[in-house]
Design a protein around this motif. Sequence first.
Motif, PDB file in Angstrom:
ATOM      1  N   MET A 132     109.866  99.887   5.418  1.00 17.97           N
ATOM      2  CA  MET A 132     111.287 100.063   5.143  1.00 17.97           C
ATOM      3  C   MET A 132     111.997  98.715   5.037  1.00 17.97           C
ATOM      4  O   MET A 132     112.930  98.549   4.242  1.00 17.97           O
ATOM      5  N   HIS A 133     111.571  97.733   5.813  1.00 20.04           N
ATOM      6  CA  HIS A 133     112.215  96.417   5.783  1.00 20.04           C
ATOM      7  C   HIS A 133     112.112  95.762   4.409  1.00 20.04           C
ATOM      8  O   HIS A 133     113.006  95.012   3.998  1.00 20.04           O
ATOM      9  N   GLN A 134     111.026  96.038   3.677  1.00 14.56           N
ATOM     10  CA  GLN A 134     110.844  95.423   2.362  1.00 14.56           C
ATOM     11  C   GLN A 134     111.864  95.912   1.346  1.00 14.56           C
ATOM     12  O   GLN A 134     112.110  95.256   0.339  1.00 14.56           O
ATOM     13  N   LEU A 135     112.491  97.058   1.612  1.00 15.19           N
ATOM     14  CA  LEU A 135     113.504  97.585   0.690  1.00 15.19           C
ATOM     15  C   LEU A 135     114.738  96.683   0.634  1.00 15.19           C
ATOM     16  O   LEU A 135     115.532  96.774  -0.298  1.00 15.19           O
ATOM     17  N   LEU A 136     114.907  95.817   1.620  1.00 12.05           N
ATOM     18  CA  LEU A 136     116.022  94.871   1.592  1.00 12.05           C
ATOM     19  C   LEU A 136     115.953  93.940   0.384  1.00 12.05           C
ATOM     20  O   LEU A 136     116.960  93.360  -0.017  1.00 12.05           O
ATOM     21  N   LYS A 148     119.388 102.998   0.729  1.00 11.10           N
ATOM     22  CA  LYS A 148     120.416 103.440  -0.223  1.00 11.10           C
ATOM     23  C   LYS A 148     120.546 102.482  -1.398  1.00 11.10           C
ATOM     24  O   LYS A 148     120.677 102.902  -2.551  1.00 11.10           O
ATOM     25  N   THR A 149     120.522 101.178  -1.129  1.00 16.06           N
ATOM     26  CA  THR A 149     120.723 100.212  -2.212  1.00 16.06           C
ATOM     27  C   THR A 149     119.473 100.020  -3.058  1.00 16.06           C
ATOM     28  O   THR A 149     119.563  99.620  -4.218  1.00 16.06           O
ATOM     29  N   ALA A 150     118.294 100.298  -2.508  1.00 13.47           N
ATOM     30  CA  ALA A 150     117.058 100.154  -3.281  1.00 13.47           C
ATOM     31  C   ALA A 150     116.901 101.281  -4.300  1.00 13.47           C
ATOM     32  O   ALA A 150     116.149 101.145  -5.273  1.00 13.47           O
ATOM     33  N   LEU A 151     117.608 102.372  -4.097  1.00 13.97           N
ATOM     34  CA  LEU A 151     117.506 103.535  -4.976  1.00 13.97           C
ATOM     35  C   LEU A 151     118.474 103.405  -6.147  1.00 13.97           C
ATOM     36  O   LEU A 151     119.619 102.987  -5.978  1.00 13.97           O
ATOM     37  N   LYS A 152     118.015 103.750  -7.337  1.00 10.51           N
ATOM     38  CA  LYS A 152     118.913 103.777  -8.490  1.00 10.51           C
ATOM     39  C   LYS A 152     120.024 104.806  -8.263  1.00 10.51           C
ATOM     40  O   LYS A 152     119.867 105.743  -7.475  1.00 10.51           O
TER      41      LYS A 152
END
Length: 433
Positions: free
Chosen positions: A187-191, A221-225
Amino acid sequence: MIEVGRLTRCEQSEIPSEGFNCVAVEKRTDWLLCHRCGSKSLATSHFLPASGKYYCPACIHYGRLTTTDYLVWQEETIAPRNITYRWEGQLTVGQKKIAEKLITVYQDKRDSLVWAVTGSGKTEMIFPIINHVLSSGGRVAVCSPRIDVCRELFPRIAAVFPDENVLLLHGNSEESYRFSNLTVCTMHQLLHFYHAFDLLVVDEADAFPYEGDEMLHYARKTALKKTGRNLFLTATPSRFLSQSLAADTEILKLPRRYHGRPLPLPQLIWQNHWENCQNYFFKKQLIQLLERLIVDSFVLIFCPSIAYMRQLYQELLKVYGESELIAVHSEDPDRKLKVANARKRAYQIVLTTTILERGVTFERVSVIVIGANHRIYTKSCLVQIAGRVDRKGEHQNGELVFMYNRKSGAIKEALAEIKLMNQLAREGEEGGM
């Protein structure tokens, strides 16, 4: 160098003419807003006098961002295409219904949550929707709060989609970032992503550290289109997770394990002295239990802390040799190798902490939880640990033992949930699920 498909830090002079960009850390009066991690901090406490810049302290371990830095993201357009999809397994009736429903819900532009008992085959159920999204020209990330879960998922997903050049990202990744249509990550990589994925599969959505972590929820939330969808997977949905779902989220339940056998109910063993590893009565009872179990099983012993595990390891070394006994925890530099060797049954007994509570599969295993009433063991944790037993293959003799000196609320709730899921599985089987 701008990395296509994820956020890149750069100076203002390096901003490309195309793509998304914004100030990395925005100063708003007397406080700072970081656009990478979403954190807010006091400006006066995070000022760099030498350069006159302000910085974000919350995500500094991913590289320092300041008020003069910019975040840039460039998207690569992907057209609909043919996907090489190689999975020779067969879904059960219940799995197939959920797999088909996931595609329908995705097409309806809604999120999904799959509540499936441990050992039900959650990973296999997501293969069809991943194939659907990739075929449509979409980009997919399968993520989890736990590195061990990602390591286990990666080879299974890569084998099913052999032409996708699947990328594995976590804090100790052996390869650096490259653009990929299919990513497995913590999950941290989604930053490091912004509006990158059409589908985000969050496995073990109730697990620490994702549960209740505002930064990681912001990253998801921000990693998702804007048009992208979430798919949450869990065997033990928490109240926090349930309350955080969108109102129109489709909740799909599968209480039956893949092989049809029920979740094991724990044997409750009262042991008033478990907190003292050197106590004669505790050691005698534990060793007698181990001698019985290792005849037919590989044994996992869950300990409430690293310090406790180390003490117990030293006590058990007086009885078992180093070739028979191993200990592994989150800070262990040989953690990956030890877990791999444990899967090969290189040892008879493995002491561990809650790092192995989920996402790992061992054959012919029995489990002992030392101090099951300790506060570290939540209801979800105990249910997940129960799911390590009789998870794979034909072996049905694995045992689950809770050693405790007080029947905590978590123990009672775990017992109730295991009984409920087993009951629902029986009713579904009788009804032709």
